[in-house]
Scaffold this motif. Structure first.
Motif, PDB file in Angstrom:
ATOM      1  N   GLY A 175      40.325  28.266  46.171  1.00  4.31           N
ATOM      2  CA  GLY A 175      40.553  29.271  47.194  1.00  4.31           C
ATOM      3  C   GLY A 175      41.865  29.103  47.925  1.00  4.31           C
ATOM      4  N   GLU A 176      42.414  27.907  47.921  1.00  9.28           N
ATOM      5  CA  GLU A 176      43.667  27.609  48.610  1.00  9.28           C
ATOM      6  C   GLU A 176      44.833  27.679  47.632  1.00  9.28           C
ATOM      7  OE1 GLU A 176      43.873  27.074  51.918  1.00  9.28           O
ATOM      8  OE2 GLU A 176      41.722  27.456  51.985  1.00  9.28           O
ATOM      9  N   PRO A 177      46.025  28.093  48.098  1.00 13.95           N
ATOM     10  CA  PRO A 177      47.193  28.114  47.215  1.00 13.95           C
ATOM     11  C   PRO A 177      47.476  26.737  46.626  1.00 13.95           C
ATOM     12  CG  PRO A 177      47.663  29.198  49.304  1.00 13.95           C
ATOM     13  CD  PRO A 177      46.324  28.526  49.447  1.00 13.95           C
ATOM     14  N   GLN A 178      47.903  26.729  45.366  1.00  7.28           N
ATOM     15  CA  GLN A 178      48.223  25.481  44.679  1.00  7.28           C
ATOM     16  C   GLN A 178      49.741  25.427  44.456  1.00  7.28           C
ATOM     17  OE1 GLN A 178      45.477  23.255  43.769  1.00  7.28           O
ATOM     18  NE2 GLN A 178      44.623  24.695  45.236  1.00  7.28           N
ATOM     19  N   GLU A 179      50.363  24.320  44.835  1.00  6.71           N
ATOM     20  CA  GLU A 179      51.815  24.189  44.739  1.00  6.71           C
ATOM     21  C   GLU A 179      52.348  24.347  43.321  1.00  6.71           C
ATOM     22  OE1 GLU A 179      53.586  20.811  46.628  1.00  6.71           O
ATOM     23  OE2 GLU A 179      52.336  21.053  48.414  1.00  6.71           O
ATOM     24  N   ASP A 180      51.568  23.916  42.326  1.00  2.84           N
ATOM     25  CA  ASP A 180      52.035  23.936  40.936  1.00  2.84           C
ATOM     26  C   ASP A 180      51.559  25.161  40.159  1.00  2.84           C
ATOM     27  OD1 ASP A 180      49.362  23.193  40.917  1.00  2.84           O
ATOM     28  OD2 ASP A 180      49.614  21.683  39.351  1.00  2.84           O
ATOM     29  N   CYS A 181      51.036  26.184  40.857  1.00  2.00           N
ATOM     30  CA  CYS A 181      50.481  27.363  40.190  1.00  2.00           C
ATOM     31  C   CYS A 181      51.486  28.510  40.194  1.00  2.00           C
ATOM     32  CB  CYS A 181      49.191  27.791  40.883  1.00  2.00           C
ATOM     33  SG  CYS A 181      48.495  29.332  40.230  1.00  2.00           S
ATOM     34  N   LEU A 182      51.852  28.958  38.996  1.00  2.00           N
ATOM     35  CA  LEU A 182      52.782  30.075  38.836  1.00  2.00           C
ATOM     36  C   LEU A 182      52.315  31.311  39.597  1.00  2.00           C
ATOM     37  CD1 LEU A 182      55.183  31.477  37.331  1.00  2.00           C
ATOM     38  CD2 LEU A 182      53.558  31.942  35.499  1.00  2.00           C
ATOM     39  N   PHE A 183      51.044  31.664  39.482  1.00  4.62           N
ATOM     40  CA  PHE A 183      50.554  32.882  40.121  1.00  4.62           C
ATOM     41  C   PHE A 183      50.476  32.737  41.639  1.00  4.62           C
ATOM     42  CE2 PHE A 183      48.227  34.599  36.096  1.00  4.62           C
ATOM     43  CZ  PHE A 183      49.454  34.813  35.498  1.00  4.62           C
ATOM     44  N   CYS A 184      50.172  31.549  42.147  1.00  3.09           N
ATOM     45  CA  CYS A 184      50.210  31.334  43.598  1.00  3.09           C
ATOM     46  C   CYS A 184      51.634  31.529  44.113  1.00  3.09           C
ATOM     47  CB  CYS A 184      49.705  29.938  43.962  1.00  3.09           C
ATOM     48  SG  CYS A 184      47.911  29.723  43.820  1.00  3.09           S
ATOM     49  N   LYS A 185      52.616  31.120  43.310  1.00  2.00           N
ATOM     50  CA  LYS A 185      54.021  31.309  43.704  1.00  2.00           C
ATOM     51  C   LYS A 185      54.400  32.793  43.687  1.00  2.00           C
ATOM     52  CE  LYS A 185      55.516  26.726  42.332  1.00  2.00           C
ATOM     53  NZ  LYS A 185      56.354  25.917  41.452  1.00  2.00           N
ATOM     54  N   GLN A 219      51.877  42.581  25.331  1.00  3.86           N
ATOM     55  CA  GLN A 219      51.236  42.686  24.026  1.00  3.86           C
ATOM     56  C   GLN A 219      50.823  44.121  23.711  1.00  3.86           C
ATOM     57  OE1 GLN A 219      51.102  39.810  22.024  1.00  3.86           O
ATOM     58  NE2 GLN A 219      52.457  39.212  23.696  1.00  3.86           N
ATOM     59  N   ALA A 220      51.150  45.045  24.612  1.00  7.30           N
ATOM     60  CA  ALA A 220      50.868  46.476  24.440  1.00  7.30           C
ATOM     61  C   ALA A 220      51.826  47.223  25.366  1.00  7.30           C
ATOM     62  CB  ALA A 220      49.410  46.773  24.808  1.00  7.30           C
ATOM     63  N   PRO A 221      51.998  48.533  25.157  1.00  7.28           N
ATOM     64  CA  PRO A 221      52.891  49.282  26.042  1.00  7.28           C
ATOM     65  C   PRO A 221      52.553  49.108  27.529  1.00  7.28           C
ATOM     66  CG  PRO A 221      52.389  50.588  24.117  1.00  7.28           C
ATOM     67  CD  PRO A 221      51.511  49.366  24.048  1.00  7.28           C
ATOM     68  N   THR A 222      51.273  49.109  27.854  1.00  8.15           N
ATOM     69  CA  THR A 222      50.842  48.710  29.200  1.00  8.15           C
ATOM     70  C   THR A 222      50.206  47.338  29.074  1.00  8.15           C
ATOM     71  OG1 THR A 222      50.474  50.947  30.037  1.00  8.15           O
ATOM     72  CG2 THR A 222      49.238  49.182  31.106  1.00  8.15           C
ATOM     73  N   HIS A 223      50.765  46.374  29.782  1.00  3.91           N
ATOM     74  CA  HIS A 223      50.177  45.032  29.862  1.00  3.91           C
ATOM     75  C   HIS A 223      50.437  44.539  31.279  1.00  3.91           C
ATOM     76  CE1 HIS A 223      49.555  40.808  27.912  1.00  3.91           C
ATOM     77  NE2 HIS A 223      48.810  40.977  29.005  1.00  3.91           N
ATOM     78  N   VAL A 224      49.429  44.686  32.108  1.00  6.54           N
ATOM     79  CA  VAL A 224      49.520  44.338  33.515  1.00  6.54           C
ATOM     80  C   VAL A 224      48.489  43.257  33.813  1.00  6.54           C
ATOM     81  CG1 VAL A 224      49.199  45.217  35.876  1.00  6.54           C
ATOM     82  CG2 VAL A 224      50.363  46.629  34.164  1.00  6.54           C
ATOM     83  N   LEU A 225      48.878  42.282  34.608  1.00  5.35           N
ATOM     84  CA  LEU A 225      47.960  41.250  35.074  1.00  5.35           C
ATOM     85  C   LEU A 225      47.505  41.609  36.475  1.00  5.35           C
ATOM     86  CD1 LEU A 225      49.886  38.058  33.930  1.00  5.35           C
ATOM     87  CD2 LEU A 225      48.136  39.343  32.703  1.00  5.35           C
ATOM     88  N   VAL A 226      46.210  41.519  36.710  1.00  2.00           N
ATOM     89  CA  VAL A 226      45.653  41.712  38.047  1.00  2.00           C
ATOM     90  C   VAL A 226      45.088  40.371  38.477  1.00  2.00           C
ATOM     91  CG1 VAL A 226      44.030  42.990  39.485  1.00  2.00           C
ATOM     92  CG2 VAL A 226      45.082  44.117  37.494  1.00  2.00           C
ATOM     93  N   ILE A 227      45.617  39.852  39.583  1.00  6.90           N
ATOM     94  CA  ILE A 227      45.216  38.516  40.036  1.00  6.90           C
ATOM     95  C   ILE A 227      44.692  38.572  41.463  1.00  6.90           C
ATOM     96  CG2 ILE A 227      46.951  37.469  38.526  1.00  6.90           C
ATOM     97  CD1 ILE A 227      48.514  36.702  41.107  1.00  6.90           C
ATOM     98  N   PRO A 228      43.806  37.634  41.808  1.00  6.68           N
ATOM     99  CA  PRO A 228      43.406  37.526  43.210  1.00  6.68           C
ATOM    100  C   PRO A 228      44.494  36.780  43.979  1.00  6.68           C
ATOM    101  CG  PRO A 228      42.304  35.826  41.936  1.00  6.68           C
ATOM    102  CD  PRO A 228      43.096  36.676  40.952  1.00  6.68           C
ATOM    103  N   LYS A 229      44.613  37.078  45.240  1.00  6.14           N
ATOM    104  CA  LYS A 229      45.570  36.351  46.077  1.00  6.14           C
ATOM    105  C   LYS A 229      45.066  34.939  46.381  1.00  6.14           C
ATOM    106  CE  LYS A 229      47.931  40.275  48.151  1.00  6.14           C
ATOM    107  NZ  LYS A 229      48.260  41.000  49.397  1.00  6.14           N
ATOM    108  N   VAL A 230      43.771  34.738  46.291  1.00  6.83           N
ATOM    109  CA  VAL A 230      43.199  33.401  46.468  1.00  6.83           C
ATOM    110  C   VAL A 230      43.177  32.695  45.118  1.00  6.83           C
ATOM    111  CG1 VAL A 230      41.822  33.934  48.509  1.00  6.83           C
ATOM    112  CG2 VAL A 230      40.839  34.322  46.243  1.00  6.83           C
ATOM    113  N   HIS A 231      43.287  31.375  45.141  1.00  4.09           N
ATOM    114  CA  HIS A 231      43.358  30.605  43.896  1.00  4.09           C
ATOM    115  C   HIS A 231      41.973  30.121  43.475  1.00  4.09           C
ATOM    116  CE1 HIS A 231      45.176  27.967  40.865  1.00  4.09           C
ATOM    117  NE2 HIS A 231      44.119  27.210  41.113  1.00  4.09           N
ATOM    118  N   TYR A 232      41.572  30.568  42.288  1.00  7.59           N
ATOM    119  CA  TYR A 232      40.411  30.018  41.593  1.00  7.59           C
ATOM    120  C   TYR A 232      40.828  29.838  40.162  1.00  7.59           C
ATOM    121  CZ  TYR A 232      37.628  30.784  45.702  1.00  7.59           C
ATOM    122  OH  TYR A 232      37.144  30.725  46.980  1.00  7.59           O
ATOM    123  N   ARG A 233      40.362  28.791  39.523  1.00  4.99           N
ATOM    124  CA  ARG A 233      40.819  28.372  38.200  1.00  4.99           C
ATOM    125  C   ARG A 233      40.653  29.443  37.133  1.00  4.99           C
ATOM    126  NH1 ARG A 233      41.883  23.766  35.329  1.00  4.99           N
ATOM    127  NH2 ARG A 233      41.011  23.655  33.233  1.00  4.99           N
TER     128      ARG A 233
END
Length: 117
Positions: free
Chosen positions: A3-13, A39-53
């Motif tokens: 749930g907390e930001p991780q210093e070494d996490c690309l997505f948290c950054k 990998q396709a014409p539309t390829h979007v990542l949806v991520i939570p702002k909170v960090h979970y593995r």
């Protein structure tokens, strides 16, 4: 801690604005951005702002945020005018997960084979 930001996490950054991304949508709980290796014409990542593995950990701890991610996948598809699309959650390295922050891939804009992989 989960749930907390991780210093070494690309997505948290990306969430913190420390790494640039082509953001297409943002809500109070999620960010959606274009994949740098689409990998396709539309390829979007949806991520939570909170960090979970991974998606399983997120769903167990924050089902409300997991639901927000699913709602945003539809919004991404609507924004890109996709009639059909695929949502993928890779969980674990054997399934192709390479960033250890829960995320959904929204893929569309071309015919997608089944079964995948």
């Amino acid at each position: 801690m989960a749930g907390e930001p991780q210093e070494d996490c690309l997505f948290c950054k990306i969430v913190a604005g420390q790494i640039p991304a082509t953001i297409v949508r943002e809500t109070e709980t999620t960010i959606a951005f274009r994949d740098i290796n689409p990998q396709a014409p539309t390829h979007v990542l949806v991520i939570p702002k909170v960090h979970y593995r991974d998606a399983a950990e997120l769903a167990a701890a924050r089902p409300d945020v997991a639901a927000d991610i699913l709602r945003e996948t539809q919004a991404v598809a609507d924004d890109d005018k996709l009639e059909s699309y695929r949502v993928v959650f890779n969980t674990g390295s054997g399934a192709g997960q390479t960033v250890w922050h829960a995320h959904a891939h929204v893929l569309g804009g071309r015919g997608l084979q089944w079964p995948p992989g």
